[in-house]
Every structure is written in structure tokens, then in C-alpha cells.
Motif scaffolding. Structure first.
Motif, PDB file in Angstrom:
ATOM      1  N   UNK A  64       0.848  -1.203   0.000  1.00 13.51           N
ATOM      2  CA  UNK A  64       0.000   0.000   0.000  1.00 13.51           C
ATOM      3  C   UNK A  64       0.878   1.245   0.000  1.00 13.51           C
ATOM      4  N   UNK A  65       0.298   2.405  -0.326  1.00  9.75           N
ATOM      5  CA  UNK A  65       1.064   3.655  -0.179  1.00  9.75           C
ATOM      6  C   UNK A  65       1.360   3.899   1.300  1.00  9.75           C
ATOM      7  N   UNK A  66       2.532   4.466   1.561  1.00  9.82           N
ATOM      8  CA  UNK A  66       2.897   4.771   2.955  1.00  9.82           C
ATOM      9  C   UNK A  66       3.416   6.194   3.025  1.00  9.82           C
ATOM     10  N   UNK A  67       3.046   6.885   4.072  1.00 10.27           N
ATOM     11  CA  UNK A  67       3.660   8.183   4.360  1.00 10.27           C
ATOM     12  C   UNK A  67       4.967   7.888   5.089  1.00 10.27           C
ATOM     13  N   UNK A  68       6.048   8.434   4.557  1.00 11.41           N
ATOM     14  CA  UNK A  68       7.352   8.126   5.131  1.00 11.41           C
ATOM     15  C   UNK A  68       8.214   9.387   5.135  1.00 11.41           C
ATOM     16  N   UNK A  69       9.457   9.278   5.566  1.00 11.99           N
ATOM     17  CA  UNK A  69      10.291  10.467   5.796  1.00 11.99           C
ATOM     18  C   UNK A  69      11.610  10.396   5.031  1.00 11.99           C
ATOM     19  N   UNK A  70      12.010  11.534   4.481  1.00 11.08           N
ATOM     20  CA  UNK A  70      13.353  11.625   3.893  1.00 11.08           C
ATOM     21  C   UNK A  70      14.038  12.884   4.441  1.00 11.08           C
ATOM     22  N   UNK A  71      15.374  12.861   4.386  1.00 13.21           N
ATOM     23  CA  UNK A  71      16.128  14.031   4.858  1.00 13.21           C
ATOM     24  C   UNK A  71      15.874  15.172   3.894  1.00 13.21           C
ATOM     25  N   UNK A  72      15.566  16.343   4.451  1.00 12.53           N
ATOM     26  CA  UNK A  72      15.302  17.518   3.639  1.00 12.53           C
ATOM     27  C   UNK A  72      16.528  17.848   2.796  1.00 12.53           C
ATOM     28  N   UNK A  73      16.314  18.604   1.706  1.00  6.54           N
ATOM     29  CA  UNK A  73      17.399  18.855   0.756  1.00  6.54           C
ATOM     30  C   UNK A  73      18.583  19.599   1.349  1.00  6.54           C
ATOM     31  N   UNK A  74      19.026  19.208   2.512  1.00  4.91           N
ATOM     32  CA  UNK A  74      20.158  19.875   3.164  1.00  4.91           C
ATOM     33  C   UNK A  74      21.439  19.474   2.474  1.00  4.91           C
ATOM     34  N   UNK A  75      22.306  20.422   2.265  1.00  6.41           N
ATOM     35  CA  UNK A  75      23.566  20.109   1.608  1.00  6.41           C
ATOM     36  C   UNK A  75      24.648  20.021   2.660  1.00  6.41           C
ATOM     37  N   UNK A  76      25.325  18.892   2.671  1.00  3.00           N
ATOM     38  CA  UNK A  76      26.379  18.682   3.663  1.00  3.00           C
ATOM     39  C   UNK A  76      27.755  18.664   2.995  1.00  3.00           C
ATOM     40  N   UNK A  77      28.750  19.071   3.732  1.00  2.00           N
ATOM     41  CA  UNK A  77      30.134  18.879   3.294  1.00  2.00           C
ATOM     42  C   UNK A  77      30.929  18.366   4.479  1.00  2.00           C
ATOM     43  N   UNK A  78      31.801  17.418   4.198  1.00  2.00           N
ATOM     44  CA  UNK A  78      32.758  16.959   5.204  1.00  2.00           C
ATOM     45  C   UNK A  78      34.075  17.647   4.860  1.00  2.00           C
ATOM     46  N   UNK A  79      34.682  18.309   5.835  1.00  2.00           N
ATOM     47  CA  UNK A  79      35.970  18.956   5.584  1.00  2.00           C
ATOM     48  C   UNK A  79      37.001  18.326   6.509  1.00  2.00           C
ATOM     49  N   UNK A  80      38.037  17.748   5.908  1.00  2.00           N
ATOM     50  CA  UNK A  80      39.080  17.048   6.668  1.00  2.00           C
ATOM     51  C   UNK A  80      40.294  17.945   6.833  1.00  2.00           C
ATOM     52  N   UNK A  81      40.815  17.994   8.059  1.00  2.00           N
ATOM     53  CA  UNK A  81      42.111  18.641   8.280  1.00  2.00           C
ATOM     54  C   UNK A  81      43.184  17.591   7.996  1.00  2.00           C
ATOM     55  N   UNK A  82      44.057  17.886   7.037  1.00  2.00           N
ATOM     56  CA  UNK A  82      45.125  16.952   6.650  1.00  2.00           C
ATOM     57  C   UNK A  82      46.217  16.965   7.723  1.00  2.00           C
ATOM     58  N   UNK A  83      46.838  15.819   7.891  1.00  2.00           N
ATOM     59  CA  UNK A  83      46.552  14.553   7.240  1.00  2.00           C
ATOM     60  C   UNK A  83      45.479  13.712   7.931  1.00  2.00           C
ATOM     61  N   UNK A  84      45.524  13.707   9.270  1.00  2.00           N
ATOM     62  CA  UNK A  84      44.815  12.647   9.980  1.00  2.00           C
ATOM     63  C   UNK A  84      43.292  12.697   9.790  1.00  2.00           C
ATOM     64  N   UNK A  85      42.753  13.873   9.480  1.00  2.00           N
ATOM     65  CA  UNK A  85      41.314  13.976   9.237  1.00  2.00           C
ATOM     66  C   UNK A  85      40.856  13.096   8.088  1.00  2.00           C
ATOM     67  N   UNK A  86      41.792  12.784   7.178  1.00  2.00           N
ATOM     68  CA  UNK A  86      41.455  11.924   6.027  1.00  2.00           C
ATOM     69  C   UNK A  86      40.894  10.584   6.488  1.00  2.00           C
ATOM     70  N   UNK A  87      41.394  10.090   7.606  1.00  2.00           N
ATOM     71  CA  UNK A  87      40.970   8.781   8.098  1.00  2.00           C
ATOM     72  C   UNK A  87      39.524   8.772   8.564  1.00  2.00           C
ATOM     73  N   UNK A  88      38.967   9.947   8.804  1.00  2.00           N
ATOM     74  CA  UNK A  88      37.589  10.018   9.313  1.00  2.00           C
ATOM     75  C   UNK A  88      36.567  10.171   8.194  1.00  2.00           C
ATOM     76  N   UNK A  89      37.034  10.496   6.982  1.00  2.00           N
ATOM     77  CA  UNK A  89      36.090  10.788   5.892  1.00  2.00           C
ATOM     78  C   UNK A  89      35.297   9.551   5.447  1.00  2.00           C
ATOM     79  N   UNK A  90      35.944   8.392   5.215  1.00  2.00           N
ATOM     80  CA  UNK A  90      35.182   7.265   4.645  1.00  2.00           C
ATOM     81  C   UNK A  90      34.023   6.812   5.519  1.00  2.00           C
ATOM     82  N   UNK A  91      34.183   6.868   6.835  1.00  2.00           N
ATOM     83  CA  UNK A  91      33.092   6.461   7.732  1.00  2.00           C
ATOM     84  C   UNK A  91      31.868   7.344   7.556  1.00  2.00           C
TER      85      UNK A  91
END
Ligand code: PRP
Ligand code: URA
Length: 213
Positions: A64-91
Motif C-alpha cells: 500500500x502507499x505509505x507516508x514516510x520520511x526523507x532528509x530535507x534537501x540539506x547540503x552537507x560537506x565533510x571537511x578534513x584537516x590533513x593529514x589525519x582527518x582523512x581517516x575520518x572521511x570514509x566512515x
């Protein structure tokens, strides 16, 4: 999640705390350190994104049709401080595959511990994005404070800082320079030693992540 000091969110989920213990252990090798950094970042991103707004949609299930939820069109950016911040990006990008990724290259001058900026490449529309700034270690706080200067100059909409371990001295500096800073950490440790390392901390995050020592 517990908000202790103003603007500091201590992420005390048992899985995060368990992995933190493993990552602190000096017997943990490069492969496992990398995996744990990624896993902790994913779990922490779950908490950091807790307040993303949702909007209702209709989806047709096989029944049946269901009323459900999606994340609003929010734009996110992950910004890594090099070097070690790189390790946190993939997660984080595993959880939010549409997030753009920026890089700010900062190293600490070994004598003065002052942050030295050597690289900056951010998404062109950073002024339309909410940013998660990542660096595993917030020690003197100089690197994060400098990265926040840059992100604010470029007009990032909101910024949350995510680190694995923070020192009280670093939190104080960041909050002094950026009173609006929101810091998410798995632990706030005791202090810095004479070389600016977090005690007990986990050692040099960049070296442990990339095997450079
Ligand atoms: C480490 C760490 C942080 C910074 C934290 O980087 O990854 O970026 O130190 O220290 P702070 O709070 O005192 O600024 P490092 O300078 O060792 O550079 P690297 O990641 O390139 O090794
Ligand atoms: N940078 C690290 O990688 N570790 C510390 O303890 C302090 C700064």
C-alpha cells in the motif's frame, strides 16, 4: 549523548567507547587503527547528524502507499584537516554518500605548535552547505580554530567539529576564538604534555594512521 561543557558533546555510546579503547592501545597496528578510525567516525556521524530535518513523502510499498520520511534537501560537506582527518572521511561518506568533501592542509610547527596552513580546497558551493569538520585530535586547538576561521570566511552555513579525542586546553582555545563552536568528541582527556601531545591520548594520529613512524 551528553553535553558536558558548553558546546562540547561527549559521545558515550558503548560502541564508540569500546572502539576508542582499542584505538588508544599502543599495540594496535596501522590496519586496525585505520578500520577503527573509520568505524568510530561512522558511529559519531550518526550522532552528529541527529538533528537533520526530515520531510514527509509518499512511497508505494508492495502492499500500500505509505507516508514516510526523507532528509530535507540539506547540503552537507565533510571537511578534513590533513593529514589525519582523512581517516575520518570514509566512515561519514558511507553514511552520507552525497556529501561533498573538502580538504584543509594544516600542520603544527614542531617548535611553536602554531598551525601552519599549506593547502585548502573546498567545494565551490561551501556557502550553501552545512559542514562537519573532522580531525581525530584536538590538542592545543590551533588547527581546528584556524580551519574554523577559513570555513567562516568562506561562508559555510553551519559547522560542527568532530574529533576522537580533545584536550581541555584545546577546547578552551577553540571556544575562546569561536564561541559558537560545537565540538563532538568521544573523550576529553586530562591535559597536554610539554610537546603538545594529549595525555593519555593515542599518540600521533597521522603517524598511526599512515604508518609513518
Ligand atoms: C595533528 C592532528 C591535528 C593537530 C592537532 O596534526 O592530526 O591536525 O595535530 O593539534 P593542535 O590541536 O595542537 O593544532 P599534525 O600537525 O601532526 O599534522 P599531520 O596530521 O600532517 O601529521
Ligand atoms: N596531534 C596528534 O596526533 N596527537 C596528539 O596527541 C596531539 C596532536
Amino acid at each position: 549523548m551528553d553535553t558536558g561543557t558548553h558546546g562540547v558533546h561527549l559521545l558515550q555510546h558503548p560502541l564508540i567507547q569500546h572502539k576508542l579503547t582499542l584505538i588508544r592501545d599502543n599495540r594496535t597496528g596501522v590496519k586496525e587503527f585505520r578500520e577503527l578510525t573509520e568505524e568510530m567516525s561512522l558511529l559519531m556521524a550518526y550522532e552528529v547528524t541527529r538533528d537533520l530535518p526530515l520531510h514527509a513523502v509518499e512511497v508505494i510499498t508492495p502492499v500500500a502507499p505509505a507516508r514516510s520520511w526523507v532528509i530535507e534537501g540539506k547540503k552537507l560537506a565533510v571537511v578534513a584537516i590533513l593529514r589525519a582527518g582523512l581517516g575520518m572521511v570514509p566512515g561519514i561518506t558511507r553514511l552520507i554518500p552525497g556529501a561533498k568533501v573538502g580538504h584543509v592542509g594544516i600542520y603544527r610547527d614542531p617548535e611553536t605548535l602554531e598551525p601552519m596552513l599549506y593547502y585548502c580546497k573546498l567545494p565551490a558551493d561551501i556557502h550553501e552547505r552545512d559542514v562537519v569538520l573532522v580531525d581525530p585530535m584536538l590538542a592545543t586547538g590551533g588547527s581546528v580554530a584556524r580551519a574554523l576561521d577559513i570555513l567562516k570566511e568562506k561562508g559555510a552555513r553551519t559547522i560542527k567539529t568532530m574529533c576522537l579525542i580533545a584536550a581541555p586546553e584545546g577546547i578552551a582555545l577553540v571556544r575562546r576564538k569561536h564561541p559558537d563552536a560545537e565540538i563532538y568528541a568521544a573523550a576529553v582527556d586530562e591535559r597536554l604534555n610539554d610537546h603538545g601531545y594529549i595525555v593519555p591520548g593515542l599518540g600521533d594520529a597521522g603517524d598511526r594512521l599512515f604508518g609513518t613512524k
